[in-house]
Scaffold this active site. Structure first.
Site, PDB file in Angstrom:
ATOM      1  N   SER A 117       0.773  -1.358   0.028  1.00  0.00           N
ATOM      2  CA  SER A 117       0.113   0.130   0.068  1.00  0.00           C
ATOM      3  C   SER A 117       0.902   1.218  -0.016  1.00  0.00           C
ATOM      4  O   SER A 117       2.198   1.347   0.535  1.00  0.00           O
ATOM      5  CB  SER A 117      -0.804   0.172   1.357  1.00  0.00           C
ATOM      6  OG  SER A 117      -0.002   0.018   2.540  1.00  0.00           O
ATOM      7  N   GLU A 126       6.386  -0.458  -5.184  1.00  0.00           N
ATOM      8  CA  GLU A 126       5.206  -0.416  -6.328  1.00  0.00           C
ATOM      9  C   GLU A 126       4.025  -0.326  -5.215  1.00  0.00           C
ATOM     10  O   GLU A 126       3.678  -1.310  -4.674  1.00  0.00           O
ATOM     11  CB  GLU A 126       5.365  -1.960  -6.724  1.00  0.00           C
ATOM     12  CG  GLU A 126       6.683  -2.355  -7.165  1.00  0.00           C
ATOM     13  CD  GLU A 126       7.003  -1.891  -8.611  1.00  0.00           C
ATOM     14  OE1 GLU A 126       6.091  -1.394  -9.221  1.00  0.00           O
ATOM     15  OE2 GLU A 126       8.101  -1.741  -9.110  1.00  0.00           O
ATOM     16  N   CYS A 171      -3.413  -4.797  -7.990  1.00  0.00           N
ATOM     17  CA  CYS A 171      -3.033  -3.225  -7.972  1.00  0.00           C
ATOM     18  C   CYS A 171      -3.235  -2.589  -9.227  1.00  0.00           C
ATOM     19  O   CYS A 171      -3.816  -1.427  -9.142  1.00  0.00           O
ATOM     20  CB  CYS A 171      -1.663  -3.102  -7.642  1.00  0.00           C
ATOM     21  SG  CYS A 171      -0.466  -3.933  -9.000  1.00  0.00           S
TER      22      CYS A 171
HETATM   23  P1  NAD Z   1       0.556  -3.502   3.014  1.00  0.00           P
HETATM   24  O1  NAD Z   1       1.351  -2.077   2.776  1.00  0.00           O
HETATM   25  O2  NAD Z   1      -0.352  -3.479   4.353  1.00  0.00           O
HETATM   26  O3  NAD Z   1       1.401  -4.934   3.129  1.00  0.00           O
HETATM   27  C1  NAD Z   1       2.362  -5.031   2.059  1.00  0.00           C
HETATM   28  C2  NAD Z   1       3.499  -5.679   2.743  1.00  0.00           C
HETATM   29  O4  NAD Z   1       4.225  -4.879   3.577  1.00  0.00           O
HETATM   30  C3  NAD Z   1       3.333  -6.989   3.656  1.00  0.00           C
HETATM   31  O5  NAD Z   1       4.246  -8.027   3.339  1.00  0.00           O
HETATM   32  C4  NAD Z   1       3.207  -6.352   5.020  1.00  0.00           C
HETATM   33  O6  NAD Z   1       3.579  -7.279   6.137  1.00  0.00           O
HETATM   34  C5  NAD Z   1       4.393  -5.361   5.006  1.00  0.00           C
HETATM   35  N1  NAD Z   1       4.313  -4.341   5.625  1.00  0.00           N
HETATM   36  C6  NAD Z   1       3.430  -3.687   6.347  1.00  0.00           C
HETATM   37  N2  NAD Z   1       3.871  -2.692   7.166  1.00  0.00           N
HETATM   38  C7  NAD Z   1       5.030  -2.617   7.054  1.00  0.00           C
HETATM   39  C8  NAD Z   1       6.128  -1.983   7.900  1.00  0.00           C
HETATM   40  N3  NAD Z   1       5.690  -0.822   8.741  1.00  0.00           N
HETATM   41  N4  NAD Z   1       7.298  -2.082   7.361  1.00  0.00           N
HETATM   42  C9  NAD Z   1       7.841  -2.931   6.443  1.00  0.00           C
HETATM   43  N5  NAD Z   1       6.746  -3.860   5.873  1.00  0.00           N
HETATM   44  C10 NAD Z   1       5.478  -3.723   6.162  1.00  0.00           C
HETATM   45  O7  NAD Z   1      -0.299  -3.823   1.684  1.00  0.00           O
HETATM   46  P2  NAD Z   1      -1.568  -4.931   1.506  1.00  0.00           P
HETATM   47  O8  NAD Z   1      -2.857  -4.359   1.909  1.00  0.00           O
HETATM   48  O9  NAD Z   1      -0.887  -6.222   2.126  1.00  0.00           O
HETATM   49  O10 NAD Z   1      -1.428  -4.870  -0.282  1.00  0.00           O
HETATM   50  C11 NAD Z   1      -2.407  -4.361  -0.877  1.00  0.00           C
HETATM   51  C12 NAD Z   1      -2.077  -2.991  -1.416  1.00  0.00           C
HETATM   52  O11 NAD Z   1      -0.708  -3.372  -2.076  1.00  0.00           O
HETATM   53  C13 NAD Z   1      -2.898  -2.277  -2.130  1.00  0.00           C
HETATM   54  O12 NAD Z   1      -2.828  -0.862  -1.929  1.00  0.00           O
HETATM   55  C14 NAD Z   1      -2.254  -2.665  -3.679  1.00  0.00           C
HETATM   56  O13 NAD Z   1      -2.638  -1.726  -4.665  1.00  0.00           O
HETATM   57  C15 NAD Z   1      -0.894  -2.685  -3.415  1.00  0.00           C
HETATM   58  N6  NAD Z   1      -0.010  -3.428  -4.600  1.00  0.00           N
HETATM   59  C16 NAD Z   1       0.555  -2.671  -5.358  1.00  0.00           C
HETATM   60  C17 NAD Z   1       1.175  -3.591  -6.519  1.00  0.00           C
HETATM   61  C18 NAD Z   1       2.007  -2.786  -7.405  1.00  0.00           C
HETATM   62  O14 NAD Z   1       2.824  -3.645  -8.135  1.00  0.00           O
HETATM   63  N7  NAD Z   1       1.977  -1.436  -7.658  1.00  0.00           N
HETATM   64  C19 NAD Z   1       1.016  -5.008  -6.290  1.00  0.00           C
HETATM   65  C20 NAD Z   1       0.199  -5.594  -5.588  1.00  0.00           C
HETATM   66  C21 NAD Z   1      -0.263  -4.899  -4.683  1.00  0.00           C
END
Ligand code: NAD
Length: 538
Positions: free
Chosen positions: A254, A275, A309
């Site tokens: 995110s 990303e 995404c």
């Molecule tokens: P998220 O940011 O909550 O989590 C993603 C990853 O980050 C997980 O492995 C999580 O454990 C880790 N994380 C969370 N907090 C963290 C921190 N403080 N420090 C380090 N790591 C941390 O996202 P999500 O809800 O799991 O995924 C959905 C989001 O991802 C959506 O916004 C989607 O659009 C985006 N996404 C983007 C792409 C792209 O290629 N642009 C691809 C897939 C998903």
């Protein structure tokens, strides 16, 4: 499992004793699960249970990594890195191509794990080994093109020889989300390995098994011990010690988390590619083929239940065809089959979790309460599984509604009518995101001209998202709040290297020669600069 289920050989038939405890047994053989979970670097003795979103059935107890375990994973990666960087590029590429073959050969096993962990439809799970095979083949076949030293123009023609080397960064940390558990855990690491780096990866806590199978397949393809290391845990716990030890971070997730990670990387002055999220528009122009656009719109909006995404959440449709298009789009959406199934033949599966279901329901309920109309879907389907939600089309969404500008990350798309294309482009560009867009038109030139005005990192003409995503030679990533840096193509591998310039000077030096004064030297150099410009030299 029915006869048609692809035989991964590791699935078991469901609850052992449902009369007493419907969640009594694992869906997977315990030995098989252990062979995967043993790959997590963990000494804590702590585990976290994960269940399938399909039916709540327990899948595995995932060992958790402490900060010391993260340190150990990095120590292993660092020990392995020097030897790995000395392994010839041809050998590294050959391993990648062997991994490609394994991914295709073992795709049923990979897909089974993805479906069990994420609840997605089998056809959407297939996109993951497909994407990884494309990525492995592309980088395996283009290794020299990206990584060989390159000759550059020297400052003194004929006397300054310059070459640029691509030096691996060292150890790359990869943090990935749950939505494409196999693909997102693996796709960014493959070019990192090829470039001579080693990797420590933290897949999302909800979807570790598919990522661990990826690690297992890398080992089977011949990648040596220590080059790919997996840690597990919650992001805020495991992320910071990873960032503290990485030479580069590749994060997918995110925008909110991306911002936190960017700050931590900035403190250490290490590079990061991010990303992030999107609120992706699709433009259906007045000359679009209605049926083709309606088919594409369904895939654009509802692939992986919109938990993608690059999924479309805003649909701008030309006035002239609005009614005809919407009629076909709604009909196709209502005809979709939903189900909790390991089999092919389901059009959309489950959301991954209660949290996702809550967000989706909140966005739709808020829109409806403020006056939006539901043309399809608009309700949860607990009869199908705990987190199912129908593919939903909204009309009359206004800026005061949450789903107008915020990413839902679910199967919800808002329809907007437009009168002229300039207005549609402006509305498509509104907001902070800039990940992916699609344009449907029968005029390719017109579509490409409009694409240049869209502030998104990828634009697909007459396709939902697959054309850019599967064209691995092209860069992929977000503009504005959708990210920094690019995966895929040469940018997707060069981010993992430092470029090093090496110049060998002959004949002349860069100071006065033959008793010349400093002033004389400055005059000679000035004259030379003028001559070089006249000669047309860059
Ligand atoms: P998220 O940011 O909550 O989590 C993603 C990853 O980050 C997980 O492995 C999580 O454990 C880790 N994380 C969370 N907090 C963290 C921190 N403080 N420090 C380090 N790591 C941390 O996202 P999500 O809800 O799991 O995924 C959905 C989001 O991802 C959506 O916004 C989607 O659009 C985006 N996404 C983007 C792409 C792209 O290629 N642009 C691809 C897939 C998903």
């Amino acid at each position: 499992m029915s006869e048609q289920t692809p035989a991964s050989g590791h699935l078991v038939d469901g609850p052992a004793d449902p009369e007493h405890d419907p969640k009594a047994s694992y869906a997977l053989e315990p030995d098989y699960v252990a062979s995967l979970t043993n790959r997590v670097v963990s000494t804590t003795g702590r585990t976290v249970a994960v269940s399938s979103p399909l039916n709540g059935q327990p899948l595995a107890n995932i060992p958790q990594s402490s900060a010391d375990d993260v340190a150990e994973a990095f120590a292993r990666a660092r020990r392995a890195q020097a030897a790995w960087a000395r392994t010839s590029l041809d050998d590294r590429a050959a391993m990648l191509l062997r991994f490609h073959d394994l991914v295709l050969d073992r795709q049923d096993e990979i897909i089974d794990l993805i479906v069990l962990e994420s609840g997605k439809a089998r056809k959407h799970a297939f996109d993951e080994p497909l994407h990884i095979a494309l990525t492995a083949r592309y980088y395996g076949r283009t290794a020299h093109q990206h990584l060989d030293s390159e000759r550059k123009m020297g400052v003194v023609p004929g006397l300054t020889r310059v070459e640029v080397n691509r030096v691996p960064k060292g150890v790359v940390g990869i943090i990935s989300p749950w939505n494409y558990p196999f693909s997102m855990a693996m796709c960014d690491g493959l070019p990192a390995l090829l470039a001579g780096n080693t990797v420590v990866t933290k897949p999302d806590a909800q979807t570790m098994l598919a990522a661990l199978l990826g690690a297992q397949l890398l080992a089977e393809a011949g990648f040596p011990e220590g080059v790919w290391n997996v840690v597990a845990g919650l992001g805020p716990d495991v992320g910071p010690p990873m960032i503290d030890r990485s030479d580069y971070i590749c994060f997918t997730g995110s925008t909110a988390t991306g911002r936190i990670i960017a700050k931590q990387c900035a403190d250490r002055l290490i590079g990061a590619s991010l990303e992030l999220g999107g609120k992706n528009p699709i433009l259906i122009l007045r000359d679009a083929g209605i049926e083709k656009a309606a088919e594409g719109a369904v895939r654009a909006s509802f692939s992986n239940a919109g938990q993608l995404c690059i999924s479309t959440e805003r649909m701008f449709v030309a006035d002239q065809i609005y009614d005809r298009f919407v009629e076909r789009f709604v009909a196709r959406t209502q005809a979709m089959s939903l189900g909790a199934s390991m089999e092919w033949g389901v059009d959309m599966g489950s959301l991954i979790s209660q949290a996702q279901l809550d967000t989706v329901a909140a966005h739709v309920d808020d829109a409806v309460a403020k006056g939006a109309r539901v043309l399809a879907g608009g309700r949860a389907r607990p009869d199908l599984g705990p987190y199912f939600y129908e593919p939903t089309i909204l009309e009359g969404v206004t800026p005061d509604m949450t789903c107008f500008g915020n990413e839902t990350f679910g199967p919800v798309v808002s329809l907007y009518r437009f009168h002229d294309e300039a207005d549609a482009i402006e509305r498509a560009n509104a907001g902070d995101y800039g990940l992916n867009a699609s344009i449907y038109t029968q005029d390719g030139d017109r579509g490409r001209a409009i694409a240049r005005q869209i502030k998104c990192g990828s634009v697909n003409i007459n396709e939902a998202f697959g054309a850019t995503m599967a064209s691995i030679d092209a860069p992929m990533g977000g503009m504005r709040q959708s990210g920094m840096g690019r995966r895929q193509g040469s940018e997707g591998i060069h981010r993992y290297t430092e470029s090093q310039a090496v110049a060998t000077q002959r004949g002349v030096r860069f100071s006065p020669m033959f008793g010349m004064s400093d002033e004389g030297y400055a005059k000679v150099m000035t004259a030379q600069l003028k001559i070089m410009k006249k000669l047309g030299r860059a």
